[in-house]
Design a protein around this motif. Structure first.
Motif, PDB file in Angstrom:
ATOM      1  N   GLY A  57       1.172  18.905 -10.604  1.00 17.51           N
ATOM      2  CA  GLY A  57       1.594  19.386  -9.296  1.00 17.51           C
ATOM      3  C   GLY A  57       1.119  20.798  -8.977  1.00 17.51           C
ATOM      4  N   HIS A  58       0.802  21.014  -7.707  1.00 17.55           N
ATOM      5  CA  HIS A  58       0.397  22.324  -7.204  1.00 17.55           C
ATOM      6  C   HIS A  58       1.624  23.008  -6.614  1.00 17.55           C
ATOM      7  N   GLU A  59       1.923  24.221  -7.065  1.00 18.03           N
ATOM      8  CA  GLU A  59       3.096  24.946  -6.593  1.00 18.03           C
ATOM      9  C   GLU A  59       2.783  25.663  -5.284  1.00 18.03           C
ATOM     10  N   LEU A  60       3.620  25.407  -4.265  1.00 16.50           N
ATOM     11  CA  LEU A  60       3.458  26.071  -2.976  1.00 16.50           C
ATOM     12  C   LEU A  60       4.809  26.106  -2.274  1.00 16.50           C
ATOM     13  N   ASP A  61       5.216  27.294  -1.854  1.00 16.04           N
ATOM     14  CA  ASP A  61       6.482  27.466  -1.129  1.00 16.04           C
ATOM     15  C   ASP A  61       7.667  26.909  -1.907  1.00 16.04           C
ATOM     16  N   GLY A  62       7.622  27.044  -3.227  1.00 16.53           N
ATOM     17  CA  GLY A  62       8.725  26.579  -4.052  1.00 16.53           C
ATOM     18  C   GLY A  62       8.779  25.078  -4.243  1.00 16.53           C
ATOM     19  N   LYS A  63       7.729  24.362  -3.853  1.00 15.22           N
ATOM     20  CA  LYS A  63       7.677  22.909  -3.995  1.00 15.22           C
ATOM     21  C   LYS A  63       6.459  22.522  -4.825  1.00 15.22           C
ATOM     22  N   ARG A  64       6.514  21.315  -5.394  1.00 18.49           N
ATOM     23  CA  ARG A  64       5.372  20.762  -6.115  1.00 18.49           C
ATOM     24  C   ARG A  64       4.683  19.742  -5.216  1.00 18.49           C
ATOM     25  N   TRP A  65       3.359  19.851  -5.131  1.00 19.07           N
ATOM     26  CA  TRP A  65       2.573  18.994  -4.252  1.00 19.07           C
ATOM     27  C   TRP A  65       1.482  18.280  -5.046  1.00 19.07           C
ATOM     28  N   ALA A  66       1.099  17.107  -4.572  1.00 16.64           N
ATOM     29  CA  ALA A  66      -0.117  16.453  -5.063  1.00 16.64           C
ATOM     30  C   ALA A  66      -1.280  17.062  -4.289  1.00 16.64           C
TER      31      ALA A  66
ATOM     32  N   SER B  74       1.756   9.543   6.777  1.00 20.33           N
ATOM     33  CA  SER B  74       2.242  10.048   8.066  1.00 20.33           C
ATOM     34  C   SER B  74       3.697   9.676   8.310  1.00 20.33           C
ATOM     35  N   LYS B  75       4.283   8.902   7.388  1.00 21.77           N
ATOM     36  CA  LYS B  75       5.661   8.442   7.555  1.00 21.77           C
ATOM     37  C   LYS B  75       6.504   8.919   6.372  1.00 21.77           C
ATOM     38  N   PRO B  76       7.832   9.047   6.582  1.00 26.47           N
ATOM     39  CA  PRO B  76       8.711   9.392   5.464  1.00 26.47           C
ATOM     40  C   PRO B  76       8.540   8.382   4.333  1.00 26.47           C
ATOM     41  N   PRO B  77       8.678   8.798   3.073  1.00 26.41           N
ATOM     42  CA  PRO B  77       9.228  10.088   2.639  1.00 26.41           C
ATOM     43  C   PRO B  77       8.181  11.163   2.370  1.00 26.41           C
ATOM     44  N   PHE B  78       6.989  11.050   2.983  1.00 22.95           N
ATOM     45  CA  PHE B  78       5.917  11.993   2.679  1.00 22.95           C
ATOM     46  C   PHE B  78       5.980  13.232   3.573  1.00 22.95           C
TER      47      PHE B  78
ATOM     48  N   THR C 127       0.834  -1.205   0.000  1.00 24.41           N
ATOM     49  CA  THR C 127       0.000   0.000   0.000  1.00 24.41           C
ATOM     50  C   THR C 127       0.866   1.250   0.000  1.00 24.41           C
ATOM     51  N   GLY C 128       1.946   1.225   0.787  1.00 25.64           N
ATOM     52  CA  GLY C 128       2.841   2.376   0.833  1.00 25.64           C
ATOM     53  C   GLY C 128       3.454   2.684  -0.517  1.00 25.64           C
ATOM     54  N   GLU C 129       3.842   1.651  -1.253  1.00 26.51           N
ATOM     55  CA  GLU C 129       4.426   1.850  -2.581  1.00 26.51           C
ATOM     56  C   GLU C 129       3.386   2.396  -3.553  1.00 26.51           C
ATOM     57  N   ARG C 130       2.160   1.887  -3.449  1.00 24.85           N
ATOM     58  CA  ARG C 130       1.090   2.387  -4.324  1.00 24.85           C
ATOM     59  C   ARG C 130       0.829   3.859  -4.067  1.00 24.85           C
ATOM     60  N   VAL C 131       0.770   4.237  -2.794  1.00 22.31           N
ATOM     61  CA  VAL C 131       0.535   5.640  -2.453  1.00 22.31           C
ATOM     62  C   VAL C 131       1.699   6.495  -2.941  1.00 22.31           C
ATOM     63  N   GLN C 132       2.915   6.006  -2.759  1.00 23.87           N
ATOM     64  CA  GLN C 132       4.088   6.763  -3.187  1.00 23.87           C
ATOM     65  C   GLN C 132       4.088   6.965  -4.697  1.00 23.87           C
ATOM     66  N   ASP C 133       3.801   5.907  -5.454  1.00 24.70           N
ATOM     67  CA  ASP C 133       3.749   6.023  -6.913  1.00 24.70           C
ATOM     68  C   ASP C 133       2.663   7.000  -7.347  1.00 24.70           C
ATOM     69  N   TYR C 134       1.511   6.902  -6.689  1.00 23.34           N
ATOM     70  CA  TYR C 134       0.383   7.767  -7.048  1.00 23.34           C
ATOM     71  C   TYR C 134       0.708   9.230  -6.755  1.00 23.34           C
ATOM     72  N   VAL C 135       1.233   9.499  -5.564  1.00 24.80           N
ATOM     73  CA  VAL C 135       1.582  10.875  -5.196  1.00 24.80           C
ATOM     74  C   VAL C 135       2.631  11.430  -6.148  1.00 24.80           C
TER      75      VAL C 135
ATOM     76  N   LEU D 125      -2.481  18.502   0.812  1.00 20.88           N
ATOM     77  CA  LEU D 125      -1.315  18.586  -0.061  1.00 20.88           C
ATOM     78  C   LEU D 125      -0.286  17.563   0.414  1.00 20.88           C
ATOM     79  N   VAL D 126       0.239  16.792  -0.514  1.00 25.39           N
ATOM     80  CA  VAL D 126       1.221  15.758  -0.182  1.00 25.39           C
ATOM     81  C   VAL D 126       2.352  15.815  -1.196  1.00 25.39           C
ATOM     82  N   ARG D 127       3.563  15.638  -0.726  1.00 24.57           N
ATOM     83  CA  ARG D 127       4.716  15.543  -1.621  1.00 24.57           C
ATOM     84  C   ARG D 127       5.731  14.577  -1.031  1.00 24.57           C
ATOM     85  N   LEU D 128       6.692  14.195  -1.860  1.00 21.60           N
ATOM     86  CA  LEU D 128       7.818  13.398  -1.396  1.00 21.60           C
ATOM     87  C   LEU D 128       8.958  14.349  -1.091  1.00 21.60           C
ATOM     88  N   GLY D 129       9.517  14.261   0.082  1.00 28.36           N
ATOM     89  CA  GLY D 129      10.591  15.175   0.441  1.00 28.36           C
ATOM     90  C   GLY D 129      10.914  15.090   1.907  1.00 28.36           C
TER      91      GLY D 129
END
Length: 211
Positions: free
Chosen positions: A44-53, A76-80, A28-36, A94-98
């Motif tokens: 991506g939505h631009e906010l504070d110089g970052k791209r977000w889902a 709720s866990k890295p890398p989100f 499930t974590g991999e699916r969410v990561q791929d989707y995000v 808003l969710v991103r990898l980082g």
């Protein structure tokens, strides 16, 4: 065909058949990561110089086919990194990898990449040799983009290796190495050809919108 054209062609092919070639089901974590990651790159939505889902809670869960609680446990866990904002009158997640500002050390970034690697490879731990390669990638790749770069390389390994082949052909021609193809992700290869990974990541990023 130059290296960039080769990468583009390989990336297109990888998008269509990569999942069919996978030998194990995604967590499930991999699916969410791929989707995000896909949403970040495609719309991506631009906010504070970052791209977000950007989605509502219901939309995230529905598109992934999971419950809202399962989705929030995953992010709720890295890398989100997550946030909530009112956008056009709607409360959106808003969710991103980082990494967060509080977790910006090289060691923390390396641990995030290590987790991405372990989860993708289904390994209980990262070997010292692999962790050393990850530390090298942390020093080489842009800090905020490193999780996305590694995720794209793992997700589109054949496309990455197509770019690597150009580099290895050049090395072989000059007597500095031999041509080899690695069927499965290898951190030593990623570390050695970290620039190819960045090129692949840049190609996957959507062009900036005209203003």
């Amino acid at each position: 065909m130059n290296k960039i054209d080769w990468l583009k062609k390989a990336s297109t092919i990888a998008r269509s058949d990569m999942r069919n070639e996978m030998k194990r089901p995604q967590t499930t974590g991999e699916r969410v990561q791929d989707y995000v990651l896909d949403v970040m790159l495609d719309e991506g939505h631009e906010l504070d110089g970052k791209r977000w889902a950007k989605r509502s809670q219901d939309e995230f869960a529905a598109e992934l086919g999971i419950s809202i609680s399962t989705f929030f446990r995953a992010i709720s866990k890295p890398p989100f990194v997550r946030d909530t904002r009112m956008i056009e009158g709607r409360k959106l997640t808003l969710v991103r990898l980082g990494v967060t500002k509080a977790g910006g050390t090289d060691r923390h970034r390396a641990n995030i990449l290590s987790k991405i690697w372990r989860e993708h490879m289904k390994q209980p731990r990262t070997t010292p040799a692999d962790y050393g390669c990850i530390c090298g990638l942390v020093e080489t790749w842009p800090a905020g983009a490193a999780p996305a770069i590694l995720s794209i390389v793992l997700k589109q390994w054949p496309a990455f290796m197509s770019g690597v082949k150009f580099e290895m052909d050049a090395l072989a021609a000059s007597g500095q190495g031999k041509v080899a193809f690695y069927q499965w992700p290898n951190l030593k290869v990623i570390r050695r050809f970290s620039g190819v990974a960045v090129e692949l990541w840049k190609m996957e990023k959507p062009a900036p919108k005209a203003v």
